[in-house]
Scaffold this motif. Sequence first.
Motif: not given
Length: 767
Positions: A6, A285, A351
């Motif tokens: 992430w 993402y 994200s």
Amino acid sequence: MIRLAWRRSACRNSRVEPARLFPAAFLRADGPRQNSGGHIRCFRPILHPPSERSPLLRRPQPACYLSSPVFMSMASGGTSPPPPHKHTNRLAQERSPYLLQHAHNPVDWYPWGQDAFDKAKNEDKPIFLSVGYSTCHWCHVMERESFEDEEIGKILSDNFVCIKVDREERPDVDKVYMTFVQATSGGGGWPMSVWLTPDLRPFIGGTYFPPTDHARRPGLRTVLNRIIEQWQNNRPALESSGERILEALKKGTAIAANPGEGPPPAPAVSSRCFQQLAHSYEEEYGGFRDAPKFPTPVNLMFLMSYWSVNRSTSEGVEALQMALHTLRMMALGGIHDHVAQGFHRYSTDSSWHVPHFEKMLYDQAQLAVAYITASQVSGEQLFADVAKDILLYVSRDLSDKSGGFYSAEDADSVPASGGPEKREGAFCVWTASEVREQLPDVVEGAATRADVFMHHYGVKEQGNVALEQDPHGELQGQNVLIVRYSVELTAARFGISVEKANKLLASARTQMAKVRESRPRPHLDTKMLASWSGLMLSAYASVGAVLGDKALLERAVQAGNFLKEHLWDAERQTMLRSCYRGDEMEVQQISPPISGFLDDYAFVIGGLLDLYEATLRTEWLQWAEELQLRQDALFWDHQGGGYFCSDPGDRAVLLRLKEDQDGAEPSANSVSASNLLRLSHYCGRGEWLQRSQQLLAAFSDRLTRVPIALPEMVQALMAQHYTLQQIVICGQRDAPDTAGLLAAVNSLFLPHKGSIATSIPRSGSTD
């Protein structure tokens, strides 16, 4: 297995410019001779043809999403409210939660209606029109800063006729004046602030204004005083500029088919739509473009439909990967409420981590359908689980006992620690100490449930929200839950089985949900809208059919009954826009009620068709047919094709608009194109097939050049091209083998499925 990488990234400023004002050379905070630095500038109409870069494509999302730098310095927490009921205005007689929020402002507010129009004409005063909705964060800020201010309230009440509009009640009014603001500024948002002549023609427009001058940017006091001065000394120029803008908008927003024109070719349009989405796709993402990121279910549904007819091509495979990756990353992210289910409005970062915490009904409805579709396509249980979780949230927190659905939950609430100031996300976020206090049990060695939970969901002692994501310091030391590791990696980290890890995490989420229930809840908008209820009806029917879940299907039937009982005027043959929860939890209606708009008819018809397919009960198909006939009579453009958004006969609505973008909600014309096609197959009415083709022809230019603006309509175009398939199941409707065949059909993603019918064989038949 690898760790999910992430990435935290700062929220970029949006292209929305929230406080431009036109014409405005005379409105600068430092006088008329100096440049205002772009925040306010002289009026120059900016009327763009539809194109990839057109500001009209950048329609404001239905959240008060304003992230221009001017707002980063504004206070967000709010101040102590004034003594209750020091002031009461006529909004106290309304039922809209948004209007009721302003019922005790020191402003002489009127609701939209003839009383306000007559007052403006009789007193020859300009109108100040303020548009917002009850869960809009910046609407709350402007109310606290300006509309609760005695001095500003007096200026407004003495010099203007002040009208407050709930954009969710009156989308027709909102669309007209937002079109004006966007066309003159290239951006928009809520709260929307527009000044009108007594005959409702706009001459100046903007969005949020701080109460006082900020740097070289004027505050609301300055703006009001300049407008008063110009209304007295330069009124003809204001009125003529407004008239010119309105005429230009009428021409610039016209949508019609050319004589003899048919729909554009579906393969070329769908391919271009895919290419445009692929160009804006963010690979790491998922989602489209960088921060902020919106869920955009219309894009995801198009991509899965595009894959269904291009499975053997690299483009088809890529389209499916884009959709599934986006849905997977959203499910793992902070935009997904891991404790109490449902999805927040959008992510402030790329994200999907730190959301704007508002929850909207229309997001839940469309995302439930997108996730259950992803489960059909991929067979992954994750997607089906998320779809069920969304409906669990709606059933628990957004459902009325009558069968209706509430509109939204606010982002702001009072922190559990107390204090008068509401904070964004206070209901949803956690400190590390709170997690440790609630989950102290030892699970393996020295590790506790808190250790497992904090590791899996990225909880940190100092908080996990980056400074860039928290410009007002409201989330300092707080954690937004986000899945950082797979369950397998979490289990390995603590030396436990995957099964045990799943049980530990599930019990921890249940415990944290109980804690959250003890916190002060955010505001709940209990207004019930026909359009959004129609979307939600589709969600329950679709998910219930795919999963074979009788409880979900029963909830869908309850929603259909609610719509017919409370939002359908059988005597007038008219859909109603809204109804409300009363003080005694009863369903209330205002007098006179607001008649339904195009999206109320289109979304309810779509929901009824989905309910018919899920239950095969013909009463829902019959009502859908009845509603389609009324929609045609009320909104169809017999000259140019397509449907107007509102009743063309309403003289108070100055522009006859046709919504030309699938955004946070699909365009009602897009949904209608599919409804007409489906109904033509169900009912054998060739005129509805022809009408669907005429509608698509009216939007031919838009579909050809910028199909990314209308992915829902592109799906309807594809359905016409590839023809709908009729499925007939022969057998007793309630027989186990018939149910098994229906379940088999419902398990498949068939975007061009025309109809499902059961046929009871004659006695003695061996079929």
